[in-house]
Write an enzyme that holds these catalytic residues in place. Structure first.
Site, PDB file in Angstrom:
ATOM      1  N   ASP A   1       0.725  -1.134  -0.120  1.00  0.00           N
ATOM      2  CA  ASP A   1       0.040   0.119  -0.031  1.00  0.00           C
ATOM      3  C   ASP A   1       0.864   1.168  -0.055  1.00  0.00           C
ATOM      4  OD1 ASP A   1       0.847   0.308   2.617  1.00  0.00           O
ATOM      5  OD2 ASP A   1      -1.176   0.051   3.553  1.00  0.00           O
ATOM      6  N   HIS A   2       0.186   2.395   0.190  1.00  0.00           N
ATOM      7  CA  HIS A   2       0.808   3.651  -0.048  1.00  0.00           C
ATOM      8  C   HIS A   2       2.187   3.917   1.160  1.00  0.00           C
ATOM      9  CE1 HIS A   2      -2.939   3.991   2.034  1.00  0.00           C
ATOM     10  NE2 HIS A   2      -2.065   4.963   2.777  1.00  0.00           N
TER      11      HIS A   2
ATOM     12  N   CYS B   1       2.759  -3.214   3.911  1.00  0.00           N
ATOM     13  CA  CYS B   1       1.814  -2.094   4.432  1.00  0.00           C
ATOM     14  C   CYS B   1       2.615  -1.470   5.659  1.00  0.00           C
ATOM     15  CB  CYS B   1       0.343  -2.658   4.974  1.00  0.00           C
ATOM     16  SG  CYS B   1       0.070  -3.619   6.141  1.00  0.00           S
ATOM     17  N   GLY B   2       1.880  -0.687   6.324  1.00  0.00           N
ATOM     18  CA  GLY B   2       2.416   0.049   7.399  1.00  0.00           C
ATOM     19  C   GLY B   2       3.123  -0.850   8.639  1.00  0.00           C
ATOM     20  N   THR B   3       2.032  -1.745   9.101  1.00  0.00           N
ATOM     21  CA  THR B   3       2.727  -2.854  10.238  1.00  0.00           C
ATOM     22  C   THR B   3       2.645  -4.331   9.633  1.00  0.00           C
ATOM     23  OG1 THR B   3       0.267  -3.035  10.847  1.00  0.00           O
ATOM     24  CG2 THR B   3       1.320  -1.436  11.835  1.00  0.00           C
TER      25      THR B   3
ATOM     26  N   GLY C   1      -2.210  -5.936   8.641  1.00  0.00           N
ATOM     27  CA  GLY C   1      -3.606  -5.937   7.507  1.00  0.00           C
ATOM     28  C   GLY C   1      -3.345  -6.621   6.378  1.00  0.00           C
TER      29      GLY C   1
ATOM     30  N   HIS D   1       9.188 -24.470   8.622  1.00  0.00           N
ATOM     31  CA  HIS D   1       8.524 -25.252   9.169  1.00  0.00           C
ATOM     32  C   HIS D   1       6.922 -25.129   8.540  1.00  0.00           C
ATOM     33  CE1 HIS D   1      11.065 -26.285  12.929  1.00  0.00           C
ATOM     34  NE2 HIS D   1      11.438 -26.548  12.026  1.00  0.00           N
TER      35      HIS D   1
ATOM     36  N   ARG E   1       8.054 -34.327   8.841  1.00  0.00           N
ATOM     37  CA  ARG E   1       7.032 -33.841   9.934  1.00  0.00           C
ATOM     38  C   ARG E   1       6.275 -32.755   9.821  1.00  0.00           C
ATOM     39  NH1 ARG E   1      11.502 -32.229  12.674  1.00  0.00           N
ATOM     40  NH2 ARG E   1      11.140 -30.517  14.220  1.00  0.00           N
ATOM     41  N   HIS E   2       6.680 -31.700   9.391  1.00  0.00           N
ATOM     42  CA  HIS E   2       6.308 -30.510   8.874  1.00  0.00           C
ATOM     43  C   HIS E   2       5.075 -30.679   7.916  1.00  0.00           C
ATOM     44  CE1 HIS E   2       8.975 -28.999  11.585  1.00  0.00           C
ATOM     45  NE2 HIS E   2      10.018 -29.100  10.967  1.00  0.00           N
TER      46      HIS E   2
END
Length: 155
Positions: free
Chosen positions: A18-19, A74-76, A79, A107, A141-142
């Site tokens: 995003d921006h 994105c910012g964090t 989202g 994994h 196993r994963h």
């Protein structure tokens, strides 16, 4: 030993933001293109946009097989993670450190990574993207656990 992405896979990586993530996206494309990675830029390029639209575009490229993996910024990163994980067949992870980024591939066989441009620097984001793109799934196993996740997804 230098990792030769083109020689080993010759696959495209879908990338979008995003921006808030434009600077990080551009830095990742510039740095990792020099190492042989190829990118399909799904936007945005600075204009205000809604992150679910970009998440959809990247996830559709991964699900269609046109791109092997996806990167969303994105910012964090939260989202984008939420939006990406709504798509059946996508296993997206929020990546904020090298250990978690490596192990989400080893994994969990994640096929989309999400990052926060406002929580990571461009250098760290580029480093994490390279770890994500060069770490192989261990299987074993994963795989059984991935199969259980797929069962839940299909219910």
């Amino acid at each position: 030993m230098e990792y030769n992405f083109k020689k080993e896979r010759n696959k495209m990586i879908a990338i979008g933001c995003d921006h808030a993530g434009c600077e990080m996206k551009a830095a990742i494309i510039d740095a990792l293109s020099e190492k042989g990675f190829e990118f399909k830029d799904m936007g945005c390029n600075g204009e205000p946009c809604d992150y679910p639209v970009i998440a959809r575009a990247v996830c559709e490229k991964v699900l269609s097989g046109e791109c092997e993996k996806g990167i969303l910024i994105c910012g964090t990163g939260i989202g984008m993670s939420i939006a990406a994980n709504k798509f059946k067949g996508i296993r997206a992870a929020l990546c904020a450190d090298s250990f978690s980024t490596k192990f989400t591939r080893l994994h969990n066989n994640t096929n989309v990574m999400c990052m926060g441009a406002r929580t990571l620097g461009v250098g760290v984001g580029t480093e994490l993207a390279e770890i994500f793109l060069t770490t192989e799934f261990e299987g074993g196993r994963h795989q059984r656990r991935i199969d259980l996740i797929t069962e839940i997804e299909n219910e």
